[in-house]
Design a protein around this motif. Structure first.
Motif, PDB file in Angstrom:
ATOM      1  N   TYR A  22       0.944  -1.116   0.046  1.00 15.76           N
ATOM      2  CA  TYR A  22       0.008  -0.181   0.071  1.00 15.76           C
ATOM      3  C   TYR A  22       0.938   1.259   0.154  1.00 15.76           C
ATOM      4  N   ALA A  60      -1.316   5.233   5.649  1.00 14.86           N
ATOM      5  CA  ALA A  60      -1.471   3.826   5.971  1.00 14.86           C
ATOM      6  C   ALA A  60      -1.414   3.617   7.686  1.00 14.86           C
ATOM      7  N   PHE A  71      -3.321  -0.017   8.574  1.00 13.60           N
ATOM      8  CA  PHE A  71      -2.676  -0.794   7.566  1.00 13.60           C
ATOM      9  C   PHE A  71      -1.220  -1.177   7.819  1.00 13.60           C
ATOM     10  N   ASP A 100      -1.498  -0.819  -3.931  1.00 13.89           N
ATOM     11  CA  ASP A 100      -2.847  -0.946  -3.248  1.00 13.89           C
ATOM     12  C   ASP A 100      -2.992  -1.846  -1.756  1.00 13.89           C
ATOM     13  N   GLY A 101      -2.090  -2.384  -1.288  1.00 17.19           N
ATOM     14  CA  GLY A 101      -2.272  -3.277  -0.165  1.00 17.19           C
ATOM     15  C   GLY A 101      -2.382  -4.741  -0.583  1.00 17.19           C
ATOM     16  N   TYR A 135      -5.936  -8.965  -1.676  1.00 20.12           N
ATOM     17  CA  TYR A 135      -5.744  -7.967  -0.734  1.00 20.12           C
ATOM     18  C   TYR A 135      -4.975  -8.748   0.557  1.00 20.12           C
TER      19      TYR A 135
END
Length: 814
Positions: free
Chosen positions: A634, A652, A657, A764-765, A786
């Protein structure tokens, strides 16, 4: 003709007597009524006759008689004075018996029979007078005038031929509707009193049912019938509507206390149905015991017996020696010791059998005396007796035809943490029993019940760590309850712990657990977990580690050895030393426990499962490369879009995250642990120190201080990363934080990947892994998805939890 028997709990007080009278008089058919003593009376009589102090004995007797006088007074009986005189006479008689008993050097068991059956005599007289007072034609019949018994005076067995002769010569008044008779007592061939032993009143009723060719026998007690398990051990135990004579006798022999095996014999002889009913729940149908039954469940019930001793005899003498078994069991029979279970090896070198713990000392002396010569000659080993044992048994006609029931039973015992010391299957093939330690009984009993009678597949969760991931997992379990029930799954949160305290409850998945944990002052220790597990309240108990604590992961072997399954998102154990890595797996294998850790590598992605499937199918993996940190995926994705690194890390962190301290992600150690775990899954014998690890942060950058200090200094590297990304972009490449395993070497660091690289588009993770193998080369097998955030990690943990559930191929109880 019907025969009804009422137990002491049904006759505990005046309300009980009135209720019994109501049950009796609701029947229009002529009936024989057999009664026990009122509640606790027989125990009091035992205490009275064995008390050496005369004053204390008189006090016990006085209280007993006063209680019966009070009972008579409350019942409003016409012949109250007659009953009072009867009670007074019995008090004087019992005192004379006490003096005779304590003045004699020889115990008179006939006298003891008179004393111990007084309770039945009194309760039958009171009930007889109560029915007369209510206007019902009744007759009191002394059981001793009809039932003739033989054998030990206090444990006699009926002589049905002699009793039948007396019954047929009996003349009863023609207008009598109810015949009231005391249970428990009989007479021997010389006409002296003797007792019918344990559950003697039930036995008396069955004998009368046989003699009068009754069309039904009803045993009225304080339970609704026979259950498929002990309701004191299993809250959800279910009533058995019908059961065959043979099944009931097996169940009774193996510890079901509702009915005694000898009670069934007289009614089975003439095919008389026996119904067990509850005096306090008149509308309940009860359990019918008959020649055959409508209940076709393959396994009818699970039962247990405690306070058992397991006796083992071994040695060359037993091999091919005619009469060896006869000597063993004949010796014990001579001392009136019952054998509950026998298990003999096919080699005939050894035999083991179970007896009641109370008989252990006598059995040891008797066997040592019987086989003293063989032991001196070393033809027999010393007698081995292990006390504090229990027997668990399943009973049902399905054991005869159905394959796999025995294996499921033994597997359930093992999964319940029990070590099976002996196994026996009855020659009737209606039961199979196993001997285990007393302390293992409750969890094993619960596990066996769940295997055969709980149609739900159940898992009881002990959640350690309730931060972002732990709290999200609990939320998912709570929100999925309805769906899981529809799938026949019961997922229960039984305990939640943080780093300081824990709370436990029977249904934490249905309540707000946070206030409970905040108010708790209970500290969780291994001893606490061990005691909870041994309480026997849990089915498929599973510890779920949602922490990142090394202290928690250090206990994994202990958790598994206790008998827990283990599901973990914590990477510390699987990336610790190889010796600890192996130790954990040895514990899981030794105790047949599940150890699942899919989320160690890819959060919710099935990376480990997929790799295992490839290896099992015969594929050989040559190298792996992957983006194994959703957080760094991410962050670097934002930097590639032109956002400075410091801002990307802040964003993040704010979205959850990263770890609370982002340095735990940026230093690369988390990724290093993941690639090490992957390599070990492929068979590599490597340690964490063997990894070539480059932190995402450049050398020379001072990352020390508090989290706030670190975040304030992070903009100092923004220009460095901008330069790196601009350089990569000029080559149509991208920068990724990649972990790889190739040719036995592990490496982790920032890499420049070209457009044709399978990891080029990952951002994007997302997490991703590219696997190059015999089957997948030159184009790799890629798993991606993801990989950041509490939701996907909790979902992956939940998936692992569901893997601990047993697979149901057969509904054995239906």
């Amino acid at each position: 003709m019907k025969v009804l028997k009422f137990g002491g709990s049904s006759l505990a007080d005046s309300a009980g007597f009135l209720n019994v009278a109501k049950i009796i008089t609701a029947r229009t058919t002529r009936s024989i009524i057999t009664v026990s003593a009122t509640a606790n009376t027989t125990d009091t009589l035992h205490l009275f006759i064995e008390t050496d102090d005369e004053c204390a004995a008189k006090q016990l007797l006085s209280k007993l008689i006063a209680r019966h006088q009070e009972l008579v007074s409350e019942l409003d009986i016409e012949e109250t004075d007659l009953l009072f005189k009867l009670l007074q006479h019995q008090e004087q008689l019992l005192l004379r018996h006490w003096k005779e008993h304590h003045s004699s050097a020889v115990i008179n068991n006939h006298l003891l029979s008179e004393v111990l059956s007084t309770g039945e005599y009194l309760s039958s007289k009171i009930l007889f007078e109560l029915l007369k007072s209510k206007g019902f034609s009744s007759h009191w019949l002394d059981s001793r005038d009809i039932i003739t018994a033989t054998g030990p005076i206090l444990e006699s067995k009926v002589n049905l031929l002699a009793s039948d002769k007396k019954w047929r010569s009996l003349t009863l008044p023609s207008n009598v509707h109810y015949i009231i008779t005391p249970g428990f007592i009989a007479s021997d061939s010389s006409g002296e009193a003797c007792l019918l032993g344990r559950n003697g009143s039930d036995y008396s009723a069955a004998i009368f049912a046989n003699l009068c060719d009754a069309n039904a026998l009803e045993i009225w007690t304080d339970v609704c019938g026979i259950y498929n398990a002990d309701p004191k051990k299993i809250d959800q135990a279910q009533l058995i509507d019908s059961i065959s004579y043979r099944e009931a006798m097996e169940l009774a022999h193996h510890g079901a206390g509702v009915i005694h095996p000898k009670t069934i014999g007289p009614v089975r002889q003439k095919g008389i149905p026996l119904t067990v009913k509850n005096s306090f729940a008149l509308n309940e149908p009860g359990t019918v015991i008959a020649p055959s039954c409508s209940n076709h469940a393959k396994v009818k019930a699970v039962s247990s017996q405690s306070r058992i001793s397991l006796v083992s005899i071994s040695g060359s003498y037993l091999c091919d020696t005619y009469g060896a078994a006869q000597r063993i069991f004949g010796c014990l029979a001579h001392h009136h010791i019952s054998i509950i279970l026998i298990s003999q090896s096919s080699s005939e070198y050894s035999v083991c059998f179970a007896i009641r713990e109370q008989d252990e000392a006598i059995a040891r002396l008797a066997l040592n005396d019987e086989f003293s010569e063989e032991m001196v000659q070393h033809m027999l080993d010393p007698i081995d007796i292990r006390s504090n044992r229990s027997i668990v048994t399943i009973v049902g006609q399905g054991l005869i035809q159905e394959k796999g029931i025995s294996s499921k039973f033994l597997s359930a015992l093992s999964s319940g943490g029990a070590n099976i010391e002996a196994i026996a299957q009855g020659s009737s093939e209606l039961s199979i029993s196993a001997v285990i330690e007393d302390k293992q009984l409750l969890p094993a009993y619960h596990r066996v019940y769940a295997e055969f009678f709980d149609r739900k597949r159940q898992v009881d969760l002990f959640v350690l760590g309730c931060g972002n991931v732990g709290a999200e997992l609990i939320r998912q379990v709570q929100s999925q309850q309805s769906y899981l029930r529809g799938k026949g799954i019961s997922a229960n949160v039984r305990l939640i712990a943080n780093s300081q305290f824990y709370c436990d409850n029977t249904n934490l998945e249905n309540v707000d657990w946070r206030p409970l944990l905040e108010q708790s002052k209970q500290q969780l220790t291994n001893e606490t977990l061990h005691n909870l597990l041994n309480s026997g309240r849990y089915v498929n108990p599973t510890i779920v580690d949602c922490t990142c604590s090394e202290d928690v992961s250090a206990n994994y072997s202990d958790y598994l050895d206790m008998g827990f399954n283990l599901v973990t998102a914590n990477k510390k154990a699987n990336s610790s030393s190889m010796s600890n890595y192996r130790k954990i797996r040895q514990s899981a294998s030794r105790r047949f426990r599940h150890f699942f850790y899919e989320t160690n590598v890819g959060a919710g992605l099935p990376i480990l499962k997929t790799l295992d499937s490839l290896l099992c199918s015969g594929d050989k993996v040559h190298n792996i490369s992957g983006i194994l940190s959703g957080s760094l995926s991410y962050i670097l994705g934002l930097v590639e879009e032109g956002i400075p690194l410091s801002q990307a890390v802040s964003q993040a962190k704010a979205q959850g995250f990263t770890e609370p301290d982002p340095r735990d992600d940026l230093n690369g150690m988390d990724v290093a642990r993941k690639i090490l775990i992957l390599a070990r899954e492929l068979g590599a014998d490597l340690e964490l120190e063997d990894i070539l690890l480059d932190s995402l942060l450049p050398q020379g950058f001072n990352a020390s201080g508090s989290v706030d200090d670190f975040m304030k200094s992070l903009p100092d590297v923004d220009a460095h990363f901008k330069t790196l990304f601009d350089k990569a972009k000029s080559k149509n490449a991208s920068l990724k934080y990649v972990a790889s395993f190739e040719k036995g070497q592990l490496s982790v660091g920032l890499q420049q990947v070209s457009e044709d690289h399978p990891l080029y588009s990952i951002k994007d993770g997302e997490n991703a892994i590219a696997v190059y193998s015999d089957y997948y080369s030159p184009i790799p097998f890629v798993i991606k998805g993801y990989g950041a955030g509490a939701s996907v990690t909790a979902s992956g943990i939940f998936s692992d939890i569901l893997q601990t559930l047993p697979h149901r191929e057969l509904e054995l109880a239906s």
